[in-house]
Design a protein around this motif. Structure first.
Motif, short mmCIF file in Angstrom:
data_model
loop_
_atom_site.label_atom_id
_atom_site.label_comp_id
_atom_site.label_asym_id
_atom_site.label_seq_id
_atom_site.Cartn_x
_atom_site.Cartn_y
_atom_site.Cartn_z
N SER A 1 34.90 40.18 40.69
CA SER A 1 35.70 40.38 39.75
C SER A 1 35.37 39.80 38.44
CB SER A 1 37.09 39.84 40.42
OG SER A 1 37.40 40.42 41.57
N ARG B 1 36.03 37.51 35.48
CA ARG B 1 36.86 36.27 35.47
C ARG B 1 37.42 35.85 34.37
NH1 ARG B 1 33.56 31.58 37.46
NH2 ARG B 1 35.75 30.89 38.26
N ASN B 2 37.13 36.49 33.20
CA ASN B 2 37.85 35.89 31.93
C ASN B 2 37.63 36.82 30.97
OD1 ASN B 2 38.63 34.75 29.74
ND2 ASN B 2 37.22 32.98 29.74
N THR C 1 40.69 38.32 33.95
CA THR C 1 40.85 39.30 35.08
C THR C 1 41.96 40.33 34.76
OG1 THR C 1 39.95 37.24 36.52
CG2 THR C 1 41.20 39.18 37.49
N SER D 1 34.95 31.36 42.61
CA SER D 1 35.19 32.65 42.89
C SER D 1 36.55 33.32 42.49
CB SER D 1 35.06 33.18 44.38
OG SER D 1 36.24 32.39 44.91
N TRP D 2 37.29 32.69 41.91
CA TRP D 2 38.68 33.29 41.14
C TRP D 2 38.54 33.00 39.60
CZ3 TRP D 2 42.47 29.23 44.17
CH2 TRP D 2 42.46 29.56 45.62
N PRO D 3 39.73 33.64 39.26
CA PRO D 3 39.81 34.12 37.70
C PRO D 3 39.75 32.76 37.14
CG PRO D 3 41.20 35.88 39.18
CD PRO D 3 40.51 34.73 40.16
N GLN D 4 39.32 32.68 35.88
CA GLN D 4 39.52 31.75 35.06
C GLN D 4 40.79 32.14 34.04
OE1 GLN D 4 35.75 31.68 32.95
NE2 GLN D 4 35.08 30.08 34.14
#
Length: 365
Positions: A165, A167-168, A170, A315-318
């Motif tokens: 995905s 991330r910056n 999202t 692995s997550w959004p920033q």
């Protein structure tokens, strides 16, 4: 009956037509009056998983709006005296469908807020249990909501996204390929809810929350370093962080989180262009949080020892793009990083550290 009335009307049987159409008009008026009367009373709300981070505070907010008896808190955990005295509390196992049916019928439930779930780090330690609680449990409450025409809220998370995905930032709609069972179960819940909305007209609502920060002790989530640091730093002046200092993640203070939930549940359905929305307030790194907290704990010493939770965070959004929520139903956050730290320091000191110190003093005398 309605088809028969139309047929006789076409055949010119005026006397029968008048009686039949009068009957229809009366029944329609009665239905509208009943619906108006139902709309005038506060919604009866069932909160599952009510003794977790959000449940008790959500119940407080809803009871302040609709009255103590209008909100039924539930869980499988033995409640404290304070919980029992604050309003209705019942045992509810989300894997027991018939038990949930009885609760909904007996309490005339209108809204179902489903918080029951195993969080990211804990879910990875017990995948079979996470599947049962996070997936089977969602199936039960969504089917229950369909059967009894409930408005249902199921929270989602930044964990519903993965390394593929963007991330910056999202965006609200993008590729979702999470690599945790928690994230997989949340994508499943989003899609199930949307399916039931399009197939059956279910009033399903879902917000993807970032890390939610409150003064309650951390409960096992990857973003919970931003809670644990206040408890540890204000007690000892030290903290060991399990994420790298430059790990940027979206966050929000619990007051913003609960206000978003309430505003979203109250929003007219016709205003909602989606059933699932991103919401957020800020994004920061551990080192940015430490810098702000240092003004309250001048000699704060933080060390960094990344563990398995670092892989999850990477692995997550920033940064979360929640522009669609702001456009469609007017979401606006109140707390930025500076306000967040100020309120957290005050809350943890007054409601945890001072109380614990008082208990220690009392036990030693």
């Amino acid at each position: 009956m309605f088809r028969k009335c139309l047929t006789t009307f076409a055949q010119g049987k005026n006397a029968n037509n008048a009686g039949c159409l009068t009957s229809i008009v009366c029944r329609t008026a009665h239905r509208r009056a009943s619906n108006k009367k139902a709309d005038s009373r506060p919604p009866k709300v069932l909160i599952t998983g009510g003794l977790g981070q959000l449940g008790i505070e959500c119940a407080k907010l809803l009871r302040s709006q609709y009255g103590a008896e209008s909100v039924v808190l539930s869980d499988i955990i033995k409640p404290s005296k304070e919980v029992i005295e604050s309003g209705p509390y019942i045992f509810a196992d989300i894997l027991d469908f018939k038990g949930l049916q009885k609760i909904v019928v007996d309490n005339r439930i209108d809204w179902l807020i489903h918080f029951s779930a195993l969080l990211s780090a804990i879910g990875e330690q017990n995948v079979p249990l996470a599947v049962r609680v996070n997936i089977e449990g969602v199936h039960n409450v969504i089917e229950l909501a369909k059967q009894y025409n409930l408005r249902i809220f199921v929270p989602s998370t930044i964990g519903a996204f993965g390394p593929d995905s963007p991330r910056n930032p999202t965006p609200n709609v993008t590729i979702q390929r999470p690599r945790t069972m928690y994230g997989v179960s949340k994508v499943h819940a989003e899609l199930m809810g949307e399916y039931y909305y399009h197939k059956f007209g279910l009033d399903f609502r879902c917000l993807r929350f970032p890390g939610v920060i409150s003064s309650d002790p951390p409960g096992g989530g990857t973003t919970d370093y931003a809670v644990a640091i206040f408890h540890e730093a204000l007690r000892s002046g030290k903290y060991t962080c399990y994420l790298r200092p430059d790990t940027r993640l979206p966050m929000m203070y619990i007051e913003d989180c609960l206000r978003a939930l309430l505003e979203f549940m109250r929003a007219p359905s016709e205003n909602l262009k989606r059933r699932v929305y991103n919401v957020t307030a800020m994004s920061f790194t551990p080192e940015e949080l430490v810098e702000e907290l240092s003004s309250y704990v001048p000699n704060l010493h933080v060390t960094y020892k990344p563990d398995s939770r670092q892989d999850i965070a990477d692995s997550w959004p920033q940064v979360f793009d929640d522009s669609e929520a702001r456009r469609d139903w007017g979401w606006q956050h109140k707390y930025d990083l500076k306000n967040l730290v100020s309120f957290m320091v005050k809350d943890v000191r007054e409601n945890f550290i001072k109380l614990e110190d008082a208990k220690v003093r009392a036990s030693s005398t």
